[in-house]
Design a protein around this motif. Structure first.
Motif, PDB file in Angstrom:
ATOM      1  N   VAL A 213       0.858  -1.185   0.000  1.00 39.89           N
ATOM      2  CA  VAL A 213       0.000   0.000   0.000  1.00 39.89           C
ATOM      3  C   VAL A 213       0.894   1.235   0.000  1.00 39.89           C
ATOM      4  CG1 VAL A 213      -1.924  -1.114   1.172  1.00 39.89           C
ATOM      5  CG2 VAL A 213      -0.176   0.033   2.520  1.00 39.89           C
ATOM      6  N   PHE A 214       0.382   2.290  -0.610  1.00 34.86           N
ATOM      7  CA  PHE A 214       1.094   3.566  -0.689  1.00 34.86           C
ATOM      8  C   PHE A 214       0.386   4.605   0.167  1.00 34.86           C
ATOM      9  CE2 PHE A 214       1.865   1.277  -4.630  1.00 34.86           C
ATOM     10  CZ  PHE A 214       3.252   1.306  -4.700  1.00 34.86           C
ATOM     11  N   ARG A 215       1.083   5.663   0.490  1.00 33.60           N
ATOM     12  CA  ARG A 215       0.529   6.698   1.355  1.00 33.60           C
ATOM     13  C   ARG A 215       0.359   8.003   0.584  1.00 33.60           C
ATOM     14  NH1 ARG A 215       2.420  10.697   4.947  1.00 33.60           N
ATOM     15  NH2 ARG A 215       1.021  10.994   6.742  1.00 33.60           N
ATOM     16  N   LYS A 216      -0.836   8.552   0.606  1.00 33.29           N
ATOM     17  CA  LYS A 216      -1.149   9.858   0.021  1.00 33.29           C
ATOM     18  C   LYS A 216      -0.670   9.960  -1.424  1.00 33.29           C
ATOM     19  CE  LYS A 216      -1.750  12.136   4.454  1.00 33.29           C
ATOM     20  NZ  LYS A 216      -1.511  13.319   5.296  1.00 33.29           N
ATOM     21  N   ALA A 217       0.152  10.961  -1.734  1.00 33.24           N
ATOM     22  CA  ALA A 217       0.508  11.216  -3.138  1.00 33.24           C
ATOM     23  C   ALA A 217       1.712  10.410  -3.618  1.00 33.24           C
ATOM     24  CB  ALA A 217       0.788  12.712  -3.336  1.00 33.24           C
ATOM     25  N   THR A 218       2.071   9.341  -2.911  1.00 39.22           N
ATOM     26  CA  THR A 218       3.263   8.583  -3.294  1.00 39.22           C
ATOM     27  C   THR A 218       2.989   7.453  -4.285  1.00 39.22           C
ATOM     28  OG1 THR A 218       3.094   7.050  -1.421  1.00 39.22           O
ATOM     29  CG2 THR A 218       4.349   9.080  -1.068  1.00 39.22           C
ATOM     30  N   GLN A 219       1.737   7.289  -4.703  1.00 35.87           N
ATOM     31  CA  GLN A 219       1.487   6.286  -5.751  1.00 35.87           C
ATOM     32  C   GLN A 219       2.191   6.703  -7.042  1.00 35.87           C
ATOM     33  OE1 GLN A 219      -2.503   4.659  -6.349  1.00 35.87           O
ATOM     34  NE2 GLN A 219      -3.138   5.621  -4.433  1.00 35.87           N
ATOM     35  N   ASN A 220       2.077   7.966  -7.404  1.00 35.29           N
ATOM     36  CA  ASN A 220       2.658   8.578  -8.615  1.00 35.29           C
ATOM     37  C   ASN A 220       3.161   7.550  -9.624  1.00 35.29           C
ATOM     38  OD1 ASN A 220       5.483   8.174  -7.487  1.00 35.29           O
ATOM     39  ND2 ASN A 220       4.886   9.864  -6.134  1.00 35.29           N
ATOM     40  N   PHE A 221       4.481   7.538  -9.909  1.00 35.54           N
ATOM     41  CA  PHE A 221       5.032   6.574 -10.861  1.00 35.54           C
ATOM     42  C   PHE A 221       5.348   5.229 -10.220  1.00 35.54           C
ATOM     43  CE2 PHE A 221       5.556  10.242 -13.563  1.00 35.54           C
ATOM     44  CZ  PHE A 221       5.452   9.719 -14.847  1.00 35.54           C
ATOM     45  N   ASN A 222       5.275   5.160  -8.888  1.00 33.00           N
ATOM     46  CA  ASN A 222       5.578   3.903  -8.212  1.00 33.00           C
ATOM     47  C   ASN A 222       4.662   2.776  -8.666  1.00 33.00           C
ATOM     48  OD1 ASN A 222       7.791   4.136  -6.185  1.00 33.00           O
ATOM     49  ND2 ASN A 222       6.551   5.861  -5.452  1.00 33.00           N
ATOM     50  N   LEU A 223       3.380   3.058  -8.751  1.00 28.05           N
ATOM     51  CA  LEU A 223       2.416   1.994  -9.044  1.00 28.05           C
ATOM     52  C   LEU A 223       2.583   1.425 -10.453  1.00 28.05           C
ATOM     53  CD1 LEU A 223       0.163   0.316  -7.893  1.00 28.05           C
ATOM     54  CD2 LEU A 223      -1.466   2.090  -8.569  1.00 28.05           C
ATOM     55  N   PRO A 224       2.587   2.238 -11.515  1.00 25.17           N
ATOM     56  CA  PRO A 224       2.767   1.633 -12.846  1.00 25.17           C
ATOM     57  C   PRO A 224       4.148   1.025 -13.060  1.00 25.17           C
ATOM     58  CG  PRO A 224       2.724   4.042 -13.006  1.00 25.17           C
ATOM     59  CD  PRO A 224       2.321   3.683 -11.616  1.00 25.17           C
ATOM     60  N   MET A 225       5.189   1.623 -12.500  1.00 21.07           N
ATOM     61  CA  MET A 225       6.540   1.089 -12.692  1.00 21.07           C
ATOM     62  C   MET A 225       6.702  -0.294 -12.071  1.00 21.07           C
ATOM     63  SD  MET A 225       9.107   4.336 -12.206  1.00 21.07           S
ATOM     64  CE  MET A 225       9.319   5.556 -13.510  1.00 21.07           C
ATOM     65  N   ALA A 226       6.036  -0.533 -10.959  1.00 19.13           N
ATOM     66  CA  ALA A 226       6.156  -1.821 -10.283  1.00 19.13           C
ATOM     67  C   ALA A 226       5.681  -2.967 -11.167  1.00 19.13           C
ATOM     68  CB  ALA A 226       5.354  -1.792  -8.984  1.00 19.13           C
ATOM     69  N   LYS A 227       4.860  -2.668 -12.161  1.00 21.11           N
ATOM     70  CA  LYS A 227       4.285  -3.703 -13.017  1.00 21.11           C
ATOM     71  C   LYS A 227       5.039  -3.874 -14.335  1.00 21.11           C
ATOM     72  CE  LYS A 227      -0.221  -2.326 -11.150  1.00 21.11           C
ATOM     73  NZ  LYS A 227      -1.569  -1.799 -11.476  1.00 21.11           N
ATOM     74  N   ALA A 228       6.026  -3.009 -14.597  1.00 21.76           N
ATOM     75  CA  ALA A 228       6.611  -2.930 -15.944  1.00 21.76           C
ATOM     76  C   ALA A 228       8.037  -3.432 -16.036  1.00 21.76           C
ATOM     77  CB  ALA A 228       6.545  -1.478 -16.433  1.00 21.76           C
ATOM     78  N   ALA A 229       8.576  -4.024 -14.983  1.00 27.51           N
ATOM     79  CA  ALA A 229       9.974  -4.439 -14.991  1.00 27.51           C
ATOM     80  C   ALA A 229      10.106  -5.960 -14.899  1.00 27.51           C
ATOM     81  CB  ALA A 229      10.722  -3.792 -13.832  1.00 27.51           C
ATOM     82  N   ARG A 230      11.239  -6.450 -15.362  1.00 31.10           N
ATOM     83  CA  ARG A 230      11.532  -7.878 -15.249  1.00 31.10           C
ATOM     84  C   ARG A 230      11.645  -8.281 -13.789  1.00 31.10           C
ATOM     85  NH1 ARG A 230      16.299 -10.374 -14.835  1.00 31.10           N
ATOM     86  NH2 ARG A 230      17.427  -8.436 -15.291  1.00 31.10           N
ATOM     87  N   LYS A 231      12.181  -7.378 -12.958  1.00 32.11           N
ATOM     88  CA  LYS A 231      12.290  -7.644 -11.525  1.00 32.11           C
ATOM     89  C   LYS A 231      11.948  -6.369 -10.766  1.00 32.11           C
ATOM     90  CE  LYS A 231      15.178 -10.612 -10.040  1.00 32.11           C
ATOM     91  NZ  LYS A 231      16.392 -11.372  -9.646  1.00 32.11           N
TER      92      LYS A 231
END
Length: 508
Positions: A213-231
């Motif tokens: 889970v993320f807090r307040k405005a910290t989802q930003n690029f964290n959420l989509p990037m977590a799904k787009a990498a090999r690791k």
């Protein structure tokens, strides 16, 4: 009946035991890292790495520091921006560990700008919403998509500088042209998705399974990037047992997460601390230039309408929010993932996890919400934001806008501006001083690289208000009381039509 109750009770005991065993097993699972250096040990020279965060908000501090200590080099870094010299991604830049930066905004990072203009670093600038969608699509298995963002600009036509010769001056690498296609009479640009070898993500809490889970405005690029990498490696402030995170509140499911690290410490530095002051008397004893800007700001506030969703750019546009008429409901959208942005916080109530697109500390009003950067720009492209207000370096008579770079001299990046002005139904209002050091800013044609083609609807300066007819040009609609039509003509670098029958005094 007794047999049914007995079976039911037996099954419950088995489920409870299974859950307890699963929690104990997962707490010792391979997803858990005991140190930051262990978490980054697989990163090799030349890797492509995504870094979550926006400005310094929600950045993976411990993982970045571990990469610096590891000494890996020639990295391609994908991030909205590059931090500051002594914190965040900027420390990898200063340590000469980056070969290429893929970002949407340079902003105030003078070292990034200097290194790029002097041929020491490759820099690929991508519109912020396009960057977020390229990453989202990679995580969703979509190879490419069409977007209206950037049509008619260097992003579409090619030629945007990526690398200068050593010492600067000559461009030795530039962007390639992209395909375009018309749908329903609107032109779109074909963009390819963007993946990476590693994604370094900052969460708030995670369980041992890898749910985050993320807090307040910290989802930003964290959420989509977590799904787009090999690791994907996620560092969090708090690590909890399986079952402690309610499933309906999980932002990032464990299936996307390869490793979890509980961070050793968090500075959570605030890049631009802004506080409200009920006794502020800044409006008194203004300089001549401040008075000019205030004139623009107050007039710009008259563009708001009740019930509107609006996005305000950095500088003069953002200040217009201070003059929204009482009783009018305007919801402010910030492209880093905030809807319902409120005033600056009172002293002592600032929160490093809550900033706006200018990287300033803010509050959120009742009824507000937080979301990721890809979701934010879906709101924009989907025409859910009715007004965009932003500044400009140049505007043409037909509504072309330039506000992101001066080739070879100044590079700020387009940030989210290209996406915002490319929305097909929202209004675009430019607020700016009429000239810059005596040089015309309103022209027949923009001489600087475009942010958008035929996108501006209204221009508000300290001298007048122009409406833009994208076929016939500018129409003078309002004049400041002490300014004459001849004065406007002298300070405008193109012709315009005067709406004599409806010309009014420019009101605040």
């Amino acid at each position: 009946m007794r047999l049914t109750n007995c079976l039911s009770s037996h099954i419950c005991r088995i489920c409870t035991l299974h859950t307890r065993n699963l929690t104990q097993k997962r707490s010792r699972s391979s997803k858990f890292c005991s140190s930051p250096l262990e978490a980054v040990k697989d990163v090799q020279d030349g890797s492509t790495c995504m870094f979550g965060g926006f400005g310094l908000c929600g950045i993976p501090e411990n993982l970045i520091n571990a990469l610096r200590k590891s000494g890996v080099k020639n990295l391609t870094a994908v991030s909205n921006n590059c931090g500051v010299n002594d914190f965040g991604l900027g420390i990898l830049l200063m340590n000469r560990q980056l070969k290429r930066m893929i970002a949407s905004y340079v902003g105030e990072n003078k070292e990034l700008e200097r290194a790029f203009l002097n041929g020491e670093l490759e820099l690929e600038l991508v519109p912020q919403g396009t960057l977020a969608e390229k990453i989202r699509c990679a995580g969703a298995g979509i190879p490419a998509f069409y977007t209206p963002t950037g049509y008619g600009t260097l992003i579409h036509e090619g030629g945007a500088p990526i690398k200068y010769a050593p010492g600067g001056g000559e461009i030795i690498m530039s962007s390639e042209p992209k395909e375009s296609k018309k749908f329903d009479e609107i032109e779109y640009v074909l963009e390819k998705s963007l993946s990476a070898d590693f994604a370094f993500i900052k969460g708030y809490k995670a369980d041992y399974a890898g749910n985050v889970v993320f807090r307040k405005a910290t989802q930003n690029f964290n959420l989509p990037m977590a799904k787009a990498a090999r690791k994907t490696i996620v560092e969090v402030e708090e690590l909890v047992d399986i079952g402690d995170l309610p499933p309906d509140l999980v932002h990032l499911p464990a299936v996307y997460v390869d490793k979890v690290l509980q961070g050793e410490r968090y500075e959570k530095r605030i890049e631009r601390l802004k506080l409200s002051d009920p006794n502020d008397k800044a409006s008194e004893n203004l300089s001549e230039r401040d008075e000019v800007r205030m004139r623009i700001i107050k007039r710009a506030a008259r563009e708001f309408q009740d019930g509107m969703y609006a996005n305000l750019g950095i500088g003069i546009p953002a200040l217009a929010s201070n003059f929204i008429p009482k009783g009018m409901n305007v919801t402010l959208h910030s492209e880093n993932g905030v809807l319902g942005a409120g005033p600056f916080p009172e002293p002592g109530l600032e929160d490093a996890d809550l900033i706006n697109a200018a990287k300033e500390t803010i509050t959120v009003l009742p009824g507000g919400s937080y979301f990721s950067s890809d979701e934010s720009f879906a709101m924009v492209r989907g025409n859910h934001i009715q007004l965009t207000m932003l500044g400009a370096l140049q505007v043409s008579k037909f509504g072309d806008l330039a506000n992101w770079m001066i080739p070879g001299k100044m590079v700020k990046g387009m940030g989210g501006a290209m996406d915002l002005v490319s929305a097909t139904q929202g209004r675009v209002v430019v607020t700016m001083e009429h000239t810059s050091k005596g040089t015309h800013k309103i022209l027949d044609r923009c001489s600087l690289p475009l942010t958008g083609k035929n996108v501006v609807d209204t221009i508000i300066t300290e001298k007048c208000v122009f409406k833009v007819n994208k076929d016939s040009g500018l129409i003078l609609k309002e004049l400041w009381p002490s300014v004459s039509i001849e004065d406007v003509k002298e300070n405008t670098g193109c012709d315009f039509h005067v709406d004599s029958e409806n010309l009014t005094e420019m009101m605040q």
